[in-house]
Design an enzyme around this catalytic site. Structure first.
Site, mmCIF file in Angstrom:
data_model
loop_
_atom_site.group_PDB
_atom_site.id
_atom_site.type_symbol
_atom_site.label_atom_id
_atom_site.label_comp_id
_atom_site.label_asym_id
_atom_site.label_seq_id
_atom_site.Cartn_x
_atom_site.Cartn_y
_atom_site.Cartn_z
ATOM 1 N N HIS A 101 0.818 -1.211 0.000
ATOM 2 C CA HIS A 101 0.000 0.000 0.000
ATOM 3 C C HIS A 101 0.853 1.265 0.000
ATOM 4 O O HIS A 101 0.528 2.241 -0.681
ATOM 5 C CB HIS A 101 -0.917 -0.007 1.225
ATOM 6 C CG HIS A 101 -1.841 1.162 1.303
ATOM 7 N ND1 HIS A 101 -3.014 1.223 0.590
ATOM 8 C CD2 HIS A 101 -1.768 2.324 2.001
ATOM 9 C CE1 HIS A 101 -3.632 2.365 0.856
ATOM 10 N NE2 HIS A 101 -2.899 3.046 1.699
ATOM 11 N N HIS B 188 -10.076 2.855 -0.475
ATOM 12 C CA HIS B 188 -10.208 2.348 0.887
ATOM 13 C C HIS B 188 -11.059 1.087 0.826
ATOM 14 O O HIS B 188 -12.029 0.917 1.558
ATOM 15 C CB HIS B 188 -10.821 3.405 1.813
ATOM 16 C CG HIS B 188 -9.992 3.652 3.036
ATOM 17 N ND1 HIS B 188 -10.502 3.772 4.295
ATOM 18 C CD2 HIS B 188 -8.653 3.787 3.193
ATOM 19 C CE1 HIS B 188 -9.536 3.981 5.167
ATOM 20 N NE2 HIS B 188 -8.396 3.997 4.518
#
Length: 764
Positions: free
Chosen positions: A59, A108
């Site tokens: 990420h 998200h």
């Protein structure tokens, strides 16, 4: 035993003997752990291991995607408008009159599956802070959402929570939600996509960067206190495949407080306005680890932090937990010592807690060559002594193997042209209603009505029109338009072409409001990078987007990659979501997509070909996915964009609507429903192809009869084909063709268009 949490577990002696460390549990591979030891020349402390594990996570580091993302820079078109490109928290573009706009989209996804409300809410909060850190005032948000089948039990769990989270956070901040997307597909079951976009406005001189220059400058943490929420969120959730128990991982999901964020926004903007900040970074993924390493790496390369000075709401947290916490609504600033008193006074005015936790240091030439020096202590004990650039800028870069799957040939050979077509006008009418009412095509109002789209008073156009548009200042009519688009079906069939189609649709949507496309952001949602087939999809996607942006002169300003969107061995359809931003000089000349006036002429701009593979018709009517997606003609898209922009500027068009999902049938129905006016059209050729083809570079325009000749000349000048379709008026959608006619009352169109989501969500 010490009463200070973590003090007994920390390596005081940096040359600690070899003992097992839980690097695998933190998401690090054997070779990555070995590389950390090589960099440090010793065994890492627990705190250092925490920093490297989160900063080298998929990420945060883009370690599997960097080799492909570089194309966005290597192939970037020349652009006088680009002020800040990739590498900062968000890109910045010049929009004229000394003003600039910053925008970015991020995912998200994983947190929103685990805890839908908080996962989506903190996704909005995080992207808003990215915009804030650039020195801009956030002015609007958008979202691109994908869920499993609309009637699936888990969709009923996830979708309402995601929508409530987006609504709650954005509405509390007073930011209008001006548009986005909503899609459904079986591949997103257990793998929802929640991509949030924010746009902010500033003057050129207001731009801030994530850097820590000036030895002796103070490092200040301000905003919310640090707690246990979100610990490991970046490295655990965003780098893991999901299973049936994944939604129980709630401790890894952050908890948001939009009221604190609103205060933080106003406090930060006042700090900027008074020139009290030298450098700034928000605390999102990887928390203090990210903010300190990136600020240090962007400045002198040196920083000393007293970690015990971090304000906590849970005093049991160990140093490693403080470093990994992703508690929201926090910022880190670099402040001149002479301005500390003024800085703290502004924070106190807004009720924002601020704590000086360290200072910027100089580094020797030798230390600079090694990547700088970040030192952290915990109650006087050194727990971190590492080169920050090795964590922020020198993460491992994986050359993941990729290969075109053998199944791709079989998939592409299964063309939708072989599917049964409607045999008569009755079936044609039924299929128009069926496609129009499909959950991913039909009215999104069940979602969008929960958002405040006009708070702030500067929204010009919002959902359900082709793009959102917002005026950027009170003393000007200049505005920006934004659209996000992506089609996982098209990209599954051909990642290169499908990505360009997504880009082209967003480009076209912006142009359909009268704006000229200027820049691009993207959120690339894929399965596991460890799967060579997925990495082939990713490689083709980045190549396709980079080539398209170079051709049409719109640089990629930044974005996000989300991997591991899959359950077991089943990845989602590759879903690159492309956001395009355009500029309009006068928002009063904007175009909406609903028909405006009786007796107006309706024209079709562009060329229609028999292209049905990956279409809404093939998916809705037959549940089919196969063949090749529609062709891409970027030159035709550019020409169409010019026609639409000039028609708006010259006042020649009353409305415009692009053709995409559902083709002409859906575009006509939507324009009729949004304007409350029927339309009668006549088609020269095959009605089925005309109504359901999803060929690109096409748009409807509504033109007053006296302007029709001027629009034809304008289109001819740009080489865009024009077809006169018919006339606005009445209370039906009537389609005549050589073999018959189809007529549907607006009331029947509305019933089909508006029914799906409220029925599936049980009237919630």
């Amino acid at each position: 035993m010490s009463e200070v949490p973590g003090l007994d577990t920390v390596s005081a002696a940096l040359g600690h003997p070899d003992t097992p460390q839980p690097y695998a549990e933190l998401g690090m591979a054997d070779d990555e752990y070995a590389r950390v030891r090589e960099i440090l020349g010793r065994r890492p402390t627990a705190a250092e291991l925490a920093i490297y594990s989160v900063m080298w996570s998929e990420h945060c580091s883009y370690k599997s995607s960097k080799v492909h993302l570089r194309q966005f820079g290597e192939k970037a078109p020349e652009s006088d408008a680009l002020l800040v490109g990739m590498g900062q928290n968000a890109g910045v573009v010049d929009v004229g009159d000394g003003r600039a706009v910053t925008f970015k989209i991020e995912s998200h996804n994983h947190p929103s599956y685990v805890e839908p409300h908080q996962g989506a809410a903190t996704g909005v909060g995080g992207i808003v802070r990215d915009i804030l850190t650039m020195g801009a005032r956030p002015v609007a948000v958008m979202d691109a959402l994908r869920f499993g089948p609309a009637d699936a039990d888990d969709t009923a769990r996830v979708l309402p929570g995601v929508v409530s989270g987006i609504s709650f956070y954005g509405n509390c901040l007073g930011l209008p939600n001006i548009g986005g997307e909503l899609g459904f597909d079986a591949g997103y079951l257990d793998n929802p996509l929640v991509n949030a976009l924010c746009v902010g406005v500033m003057r050129h001189e207001d731009i801030k960067l994530a850097e820590a220059p000036g030895p002796g400058n103070k490092v200040v943490l301000f905003g919310a206190t640090t707690g246990p929420d979100g610990i490991g969120g970046a490295s655990v959730l965003a780098s893991a495949n999901f299973d049936e128990e994944s939604h129980t991982k709630r401790p890894s999901v952050q908890v948001g407080d939009p009221f604190m964020e609103k205060l933080l926004i106003e406090c930060s903007l006042e700090l900027y306005g008074k020139d009290l900040v030298v450098g700034i970074q928000d605390l999102g993924a990887a928390g203090v680890s990210c903010a300190t390493t990136e600020l240090a790496a962007g400045g002198t390369g040196g920083m000393e932090i007293q970690l015990e000075r971090v304000p906590l709401r849970d005093h049991r947290l160990t140093p490693e937990e403080i470093l990994m916490s992703e508690s929201q609504e926090r910022m880190m600033a670099i402040v001149d010592p002479g301005k500390m008193e003024s800085f703290l006074a502004v924070c106190e005015k807004w009720g924002i807690l601020a704590a000086e936790i360290g200072e910027v240091t100089d580094v020797s030439e030798e230390e600079a060559e090694r990547g700088g020096r970040l030192v952290m202590t915990w109650h006087g004990q050194t727990i971190v002594d590492m080169p920050p650039r090795t964590a922020s800028d020198e993460a491992p870069v994986h050359q993941r193997p990729y290969a075109r799957p053998e199944s791709q040939d079989t998939l592409q050979a299964d063309d939708a042209a072989k599917l049964p077509r409607p045999e008569n006008d009755g079936e044609l009418r039924e299929q128009v209603l069926r496609v129009l009412g499909a959950p991913g095509v039909g009215d999104p109002s069940w979602v969008t009505q929960q958002y405040d789209s006009y708070v702030g008073g500067d929204t010009v156009v919002s959902a359900p029109h082709d793009s959102g548009m917002i005026r950027i200042s009170d003393d000007s009519y200049r505005g920006v338009a934004l659209s996000t688009d992506g089609n996982g079906r098209h990209t599954r069939l051909d990642p290169y072409t499908g990505t360009q189609l997504a880009y082209a649709e967003a480009f076209r949507n912006v142009a359909a409001t009268g704006a000229r496309p200027l820049a691009v952001t993207n959120c690339l949602n894929f399965g596991s990078p460890e799967d060579p087939g997925v990495m082939w999809q990713f490689a083709e996607t980045t190549r396709g987007l980079a080539d398209a942006c170079r051709t049409l002169g719109t640089p990629v300003t930044g974005g996000n990659v989300s991997f591991y969107n899959q359950t077991g061995e089943s990845p989602i359809n590759p879903t690159p979501v492309v956001g395009v931003l355009g500029v309009v000089d006068d928002v009063r000349k904007r175009l909406r997509s609903g028909f405006e006036s009786d007796n107006a002429t309706v024209m079709l701009l562009g060329t229609t070909r028999p292209e049905f593979s990956g279409s809404a018709w093939a998916d809705t009517v037959h549940g089919h996915l196969g063949g090749l997606p529609p062709q891409v003609d970027l030159a035709a898209e550019a020409a169409l964009g010019e026609v639409l922009a000039e028609a708006a500027e010259q006042g020649l068009a009353a409305s415009a609507h692009d053709l995409s999902d559902g083709g002409l049938a859906v575009a006509l129905a939507e324009s009729a429903l949004r304007g409350g006016k029927g339309v009668r059209v006549n088609l020269d050729g095959d009605a089925f192809t005309a109504l359901f083809s999803e060929s690109g570079a096409r748009a409807l325009v509504e033109v007053a009869p006296e302007n029709a000749a001027s629009v034809r000349l304008l289109a001819e000048r740009h080489g865009v084909p024009v077809t006169d379709l018919g006339t606005v008026g009445g209370d039906v959608l009537a389609v005549g063709h050589p073999d018959g006619a189809v007529e549907v009352a607006l009331s029947d169109l509305r019933a089909s268009y508006e029914a799906a989501l409220p029925a599936l969500m049980g009237g919630m």
